[in-house]
Design an enzyme around this catalytic site. Structure first.
Site, PDB file in Angstrom:
ATOM      1  CB  ALA A  73      -0.918  -0.009   1.214  1.00  0.00           C
ATOM      2  CB  SER A  76      -9.759 -10.956   4.288  1.00  0.00           C
ATOM      3  OG  SER A  76      -9.421 -11.533   5.539  1.00  0.00           O
ATOM      4  CE  LYS A  90      -8.470  -7.691   4.489  1.00  0.00           C
ATOM      5  NZ  LYS A  90      -7.201  -7.151   4.880  1.00  0.00           N
TER       6      LYS A  90
END
Length: 509
Positions: free
Chosen positions: A87, A139, A211
């Protein structure tokens, strides 16, 4: 989508643990995959694994690319490219590199990393007109990515309609009647029956927000189990193997979950080097990647109470203070060790099982209320029954428990808090005294249980018709003239008492 040989249906950039396994998962489900990573060894490893796992009579399903230009040339249009990169800056770097390589306006770039949701919103706006920026939180870890993760996509609806067949194919599956996962860990033989654990979440950023909250719940759920372990280990003197057996038993009932299952397995594992229980050889300093922290921060920003999630983040922070803890362990007094009879131990274990269940309910209640308040603030329409459904398999917090949450929201889509659902209000009302006994025992024995304790305070706060915030507002009005509302006047009317005057007078503000 086209599935002709040597023409790729979908590209995957970033072939680390998650990216490689997502690519293999997609290939298992009948799609041709173009794979690229800056590290050519990772590309080779992915191609070699695909070759080894593929049946001899089947054509190659994965094309290793030397650069982005080669990848773009191999993909059918509109191109779909999955990003599995860290990220932050790396996502922007790859997006800009794709622009330089010739990405087109109707091509779809899907960020599957743990991006901060506000970054996703900003990226969709920034890259508009250059390509379609879409996101899909993932996930399930390594195994989930390979054989079926929980997927939380959000963004452009047309992009979702185009990628949905791939997402539904590679997602984890559950039995719609029982809510139990349908699992098969065989390369080339994906699960095709059952309900897929993916659904369109909403506008840009909403999937990553969901999430993020999932991860906050994960932090709390893990810490709750760890507190139960310490209460059994330090409070009852049980061995790691004995506690593993207890957890295994709990996993057969209402506490059935992936985290309970793996906790039992970790506790029953011996250390290959010493022969002692492995858990006793692992240093008690916990790491974190930030998503639990983001959840706690968001709850504070929105004003949604999520104390159990926040305490789980604090517990990890305290664990890193190992040197200070070792020093203070010899300086701060604690209670004397209590010896319990076998009957008292059995009662303690039964109480703890109820306490863990109750605290878990509160943990999920906090997470779902946080999502609801964020949705209202961002004008998102989140379907909480669907969100609970897609967490039933594939993800880290998958649990039988989520079937009850799904039904609660199916029965009342406007449910303000899970504690209001009859199934949960009844179970907590029946178990709360055992929960309190557990918290009392933890305090009297000097064993920290911040998440179990914070959860019972959360429960008691919500069942309290009147809280001491009346005194707090009086304090605020005294020193800062912050005003207060009255119980005998219409809501919204503000009053102030002139505290400094000789004869104190009340005025409506």
């Amino acid at each position: 989508m086209n599935t002709q040989p040597f023409r790729s249906d979908i590209g995957v950039i970033g072939l680390g643990v998650m990216g490689k396994n997502l690519a293999l998962n997609i290939a298992d489900n009948g799609y041709q995959v173009a794979a690229f990573d800056l590290d050519s060894e990772k590309v080779n490893a992915a191609i070699n694994q695909e070759t080894a796992e593929r049946k001899a009579d089947k054509a190659p399903r994965m094309l290793g690319c030397n650069n982005l230009t080669e990848m773009l040339a191999s993909l059918v249009k509109p191109r779909v490219i999955v990003l599995s990169v860290p990220a932050g800056g790396p996502v922007d770097g790859v997006c800009n590199a794709l622009i330089d390589a010739g990405i087109e306006t109707d091509d779809i770039i899907v960020d599957t990393g743990n991006s901060l949701w506000t970054d996703t919103v900003e990226r969709e706006a920034r890259f508009k007109g250059k390509f379609v920026f879409f996101s899909s939180a993932v996930s399930g870890g390594e195994v989930g990515a390979r054989f079926g993760p929980s997927l939380m996509p959000s963004g452009n609806k047309d992009a979702w309609q185009y990628v949905a067949p791939v997402w539904k194919a590679m997602a984890a599956k559950v039995d719609p009647e029982t809510g139990l996962p349908i699992e098969r860990f065989e390369p080339g033989n994906p699960v095709i029956e059952g309900e897929p654990c993916t659904t369109y979440i909403g506008p840009a950023g909403s999937g990553h927000y969901v999430k993020m909250v999932h991860n906050g719940i994960e932090y709390a759920d893990m810490q709750l189990i760890c507190e139960a372990y310490q209460l059994l280990h330090d409070g009852l003197g049980l061995s790691a193997h004995e506690i593993g057996d207890i957890f295994h038993g709990w996993n057969q009932g209402s506490l059935n979950s992936y985290l309970m299952e793996i906790s039992a397995e970790v506790l029953q594992q011996d250390d290959p080097l010493t022969g002692k229980p492995l858990v006793e050889m692992i240093l008690d300093k916990a790491g974190q990647k930030g998503t639990g922290l983001w959840t706690a921060v968001s709850s504070l920003q929105i004003g949604c109470p999520a104390p159990t999630i926040a305490e789980a983040v604090y517990a990890r922070a305290v664990s890193t203070q190992k040197v200070l803890r070792v020093d203070l362990s010899t300086k701060l007094a604690g209670p004397a060790k209590v010896t319990l009879t076998d009957a008292e131990k059995a009662e303690f274990i039964a109480n703890l099982e109820d306490a863990l269940y109750c605290a878990k309910v509160c943990c999920y209640a906090q997470g779902f209320q946080l999502m609801a308040m964020a949705a209202k603030e961002q004008d998102w329409s989140l379907d909480f029954a669907e969100i609970a459904k897609i967490w039933r398999a594939g993800c880290i917090i998958r649990a039988t428990f989520l079937q009850s949450i799904t039904k609660a929201y199916q029965d009342d889509a406007e449910l303000a808090n899970l504690l209001m659902a009859k199934t949960f209000s009844d179970s907590l009302s029946a178990k709360h005294m055992n929960w309190r006994k557990t918290v009392a025992a933890s305090v009297m024995q000097g064993i920290p249980a911040p998440c179990i304790s914070s959860a019972v305070a959360y429960y008691d706060s919500y069942r309290s018709e009147t809280l001491p915030a009346n005194l707090l507002q009086g304090q605020r009005d005294f020193f800062g003239a912050h005003t207060f509302e009255r119980t005998d006047k219409p809501a919204g009317e503000k009053y102030h008492l002139d505290w400094s005057a000789k004869e104190r007078t009340l005025s409506k503000v």
